[in-house]
Design an enzyme around this catalytic site. Sequence first.
Site, PDB file in Angstrom:
ATOM      1  N   SER A   1       0.886  -1.217  -0.088  1.00  0.00           N
ATOM      2  CA  SER A   1       0.134  -0.025   0.037  1.00  0.00           C
ATOM      3  C   SER A   1       0.879   1.360   0.070  1.00  0.00           C
ATOM      4  CB  SER A   1      -0.818   0.210   1.314  1.00  0.00           C
ATOM      5  OG  SER A   1      -1.651   1.345   1.393  1.00  0.00           O
TER       6      SER A   1
ATOM      7  N   TYR B   1      -1.652  -0.802  10.089  1.00  0.00           N
ATOM      8  CA  TYR B   1      -1.875  -1.170   8.870  1.00  0.00           C
ATOM      9  C   TYR B   1      -0.759  -0.669   8.077  1.00  0.00           C
ATOM     10  CZ  TYR B   1      -3.733  -1.183   3.873  1.00  0.00           C
ATOM     11  OH  TYR B   1      -3.874  -1.227   2.593  1.00  0.00           O
TER      12      TYR B   1
HETATM   13  N1  LIG Z   1      -8.788  -0.678  -1.198  1.00  0.00           N
HETATM   14  C1  LIG Z   1      -7.461   0.048  -1.224  1.00  0.00           C
HETATM   15  O1  LIG Z   1      -7.857   1.474  -1.142  1.00  0.00           O
HETATM   16  C2  LIG Z   1      -6.313  -0.356  -0.977  1.00  0.00           C
HETATM   17  C3  LIG Z   1      -5.324   0.450  -0.905  1.00  0.00           C
HETATM   18  C4  LIG Z   1      -4.186   0.119  -0.724  1.00  0.00           C
HETATM   19  C5  LIG Z   1      -3.522  -1.207  -0.624  1.00  0.00           C
HETATM   20  N2  LIG Z   1      -4.848  -2.195  -0.860  1.00  0.00           N
HETATM   21  C6  LIG Z   1      -4.662  -3.408  -0.557  1.00  0.00           C
HETATM   22  O2  LIG Z   1      -4.922  -4.215  -1.406  1.00  0.00           O
HETATM   23  C7  LIG Z   1      -5.463  -5.695  -0.898  1.00  0.00           C
HETATM   24  C8  LIG Z   1      -6.857  -5.872  -1.315  1.00  0.00           C
HETATM   25  O3  LIG Z   1      -7.727  -5.115  -0.721  1.00  0.00           O
HETATM   26  P1  LIG Z   1      -9.246  -4.838  -1.068  1.00  0.00           P
HETATM   27  O4  LIG Z   1      -9.197  -3.495  -0.929  1.00  0.00           O
HETATM   28  O5  LIG Z   1      -9.363  -5.200  -2.560  1.00  0.00           O
HETATM   29  O6  LIG Z   1      -9.922  -5.531   0.004  1.00  0.00           O
HETATM   30  P2  LIG Z   1     -11.496  -6.345   0.244  1.00  0.00           P
HETATM   31  O7  LIG Z   1     -12.237  -5.558  -1.027  1.00  0.00           O
HETATM   32  O8  LIG Z   1     -11.761  -6.134   1.614  1.00  0.00           O
HETATM   33  O9  LIG Z   1     -11.227  -7.523  -0.363  1.00  0.00           O
HETATM   34  C9  LIG Z   1     -10.299  -8.453   0.749  1.00  0.00           C
HETATM   35  C10 LIG Z   1     -10.501  -9.960   0.189  1.00  0.00           C
HETATM   36  O10 LIG Z   1      -9.759 -10.777   1.079  1.00  0.00           O
HETATM   37  C11 LIG Z   1     -10.489 -11.890   1.685  1.00  0.00           C
HETATM   38  N3  LIG Z   1      -9.970 -11.812   3.108  1.00  0.00           N
HETATM   39  C12 LIG Z   1      -9.679 -10.805   4.070  1.00  0.00           C
HETATM   40  N4  LIG Z   1      -9.079 -11.274   5.191  1.00  0.00           N
HETATM   41  C13 LIG Z   1      -9.022 -12.483   5.104  1.00  0.00           C
HETATM   42  C14 LIG Z   1      -8.559 -13.383   5.690  1.00  0.00           C
HETATM   43  N5  LIG Z   1      -7.966 -13.153   7.047  1.00  0.00           N
HETATM   44  N6  LIG Z   1      -8.378 -14.917   5.353  1.00  0.00           N
HETATM   45  C15 LIG Z   1      -8.622 -15.008   3.943  1.00  0.00           C
HETATM   46  N7  LIG Z   1      -9.322 -14.133   3.257  1.00  0.00           N
HETATM   47  C16 LIG Z   1      -9.416 -12.795   3.639  1.00  0.00           C
HETATM   48  C17 LIG Z   1     -11.922 -11.064   1.718  1.00  0.00           C
HETATM   49  O11 LIG Z   1     -12.806 -12.273   1.667  1.00  0.00           O
HETATM   50  P3  LIG Z   1     -13.494 -12.540   3.364  1.00  0.00           P
HETATM   51  O12 LIG Z   1     -13.801 -11.199   3.904  1.00  0.00           O
HETATM   52  O13 LIG Z   1     -14.643 -13.464   3.130  1.00  0.00           O
HETATM   53  O14 LIG Z   1     -12.447 -13.291   4.135  1.00  0.00           O
HETATM   54  C18 LIG Z   1     -11.873 -10.546   0.286  1.00  0.00           C
HETATM   55  O15 LIG Z   1     -11.896 -11.728  -0.616  1.00  0.00           O
HETATM   56  C19 LIG Z   1      -4.993  -5.490   0.500  1.00  0.00           C
HETATM   57  O16 LIG Z   1      -3.906  -6.047   0.631  1.00  0.00           O
HETATM   58  C20 LIG Z   1      -5.061  -4.055   0.689  1.00  0.00           C
HETATM   59  O17 LIG Z   1      -4.172  -3.810   1.916  1.00  0.00           O
HETATM   60  C21 LIG Z   1      -6.060  -1.670  -1.011  1.00  0.00           C
END
Ligand SMILES: NC(=O)c1ccc[n+]([C@@H]2O[C@H](COP(=O)([O-])OP(=O)(O)OC[C@H]3O[C@@H](n4cnc5c(N)ncnc54)[C@H](OP(=O)(O)O)[C@@H]3O)[C@@H](O)[C@H]2O)c1
Length: 261
Positions: free
Chosen positions: A139, A153
Site C-alpha cells: 500500500s 496497517y
Molecule cells: N482498497 C484500497 O484502497 C487499498 C489501498 C492500498 C492497498 N490495498 C491492499 O489491497 C489488498 C486488497 O484490498 P481490497 O481493498 O481489495 O480488499 P477487500 O475488498 O476487502 O477484499 C479482501 C479479500 O480478502 C479476503 N480476506 C480478508 N481477510 C482474509 C483472511 N484473514 N483470510 C482469508 N481471506 C481474507 C476477503 O474475503 P473474506 O472477507 O470473506 O475473508 C476478500 O476476498 C489488501 O492487501 C489491501 O491492503 C487496498
Amino acid sequence: MTNKVGDFAGKRVLVTGGTKGIGRAVVQRLRDGGAKVCTTARAAPAQSQDGVHFIAADISMMDGTALVADTVLRHLGGLDILVNSVGGASAPGGGYAALTDDDWQRALNANLLASVRLDRAFLPGMIAQGSGVIVHVSSIQRRLPLFDATLAYAAAKAALSTYSKGLSNEVGPKGVRVTSVAPGFTETDAASALIDRLAAASGTNNSQARLDLMKSLGGIPIGRPARPEEVADLIAFVASERAGAIHGTEYVIDGGTVPTI
Ligand SMILES: NC(=O)c1ccc[n+]([C@@H]2O[C@H](COP(=O)([O-])OP(=O)(O)OC[C@H]3O[C@@H](n4cnc5c(N)ncnc54)[C@H](OP(=O)(O)O)[C@@H]3O)[C@@H](O)[C@H]2O)c1
C-alpha cells in the site's frame, strides 16, 4: 500493458482474497488469460466463479495458511504464480491510543504473516522447478502512513515491502521473481467499509468521509481513486512472462497521490 487472452495459459495460480475487490479482479484477469486459478477467503463468494477453485480459510491464522497450501498443492500439483492480495485495516478510529495489542497483532497477521507463511510453503516447489512469481500487494501507506484507524496497517505494509525486497535478493538467483504492487485509494469493498468507520468515528456522512479520506492523502491528482481492474492489470503485467526482468521492485498505482519521487 493489458495481457492478451492466453498469456497465462496453463499457469498454476493462487490469488489470496479473490472473492472481493482487487483480489477478485486479479482472479478474473488471470483466469481470462488461461490460468488454472485457486483462491481463498473466509466466506465463499455469493456467486461461484467459473473455473476457479475456492478454498475457505482464514489465512491470518497459521492453520489457515497450512490448509490453503496443502489444498493448492493437491489440486494444482505445484504453483507458478502466487498473488498475496489479502490485507486490510480493521482497527477502530482514534489514532495510536485506540490501538490495542490485539489490533496490532491482527494487522501484522493479515498484512505480513499471511504472505510470509504462504511464500514459505510454496517457495521450495518454485525453487525446485527453477521458476515462479510472487506478488505482494502492499500500500502507499507504507510510505504515506495515516494515523486514524490505519497506523498498524501502514506499519505492517512497510514490513511487507521490506520483507519482499529482502526475499527477492535471496530467491531471485534461484529463478523466483518477487515484486510488490502498492495501490493508493482503490474503490473496493474494503475502502467502502473504511469510509463507513471513518464516518461513524467523526459523526459525518459517507460522502464527506470519502472526501476527507482523499484530503487526508493530500488529494489525488487524477481526481479519483483507482478501480480494482486497473490495479489487477498492473499485477497481471508484473506476474506475466513479459515482465521477466522486473524483480525486487515495487510498483505504485495511486493516481499521483504520493507527492514525492
Ligand atoms: N482498497 C484500497 O484502497 C487499498 C489501498 C492500498 C492497498 N490495498 C491492499 O489491497 C489488498 C486488497 O484490498 P481490497 O481493498 O481489495 O480488499 P477487500 O475488498 O476487502 O477484499 C479482501 C479479500 O480478502 C479476503 N480476506 C480478508 N481477510 C482474509 C483472511 N484473514 N483470510 C482469508 N481471506 C481474507 C476477503 O474475503 P473474506 O472477507 O470473506 O475473508 C476478500 O476476498 C489488501 O492487501 C489491501 O491492503 C487496498
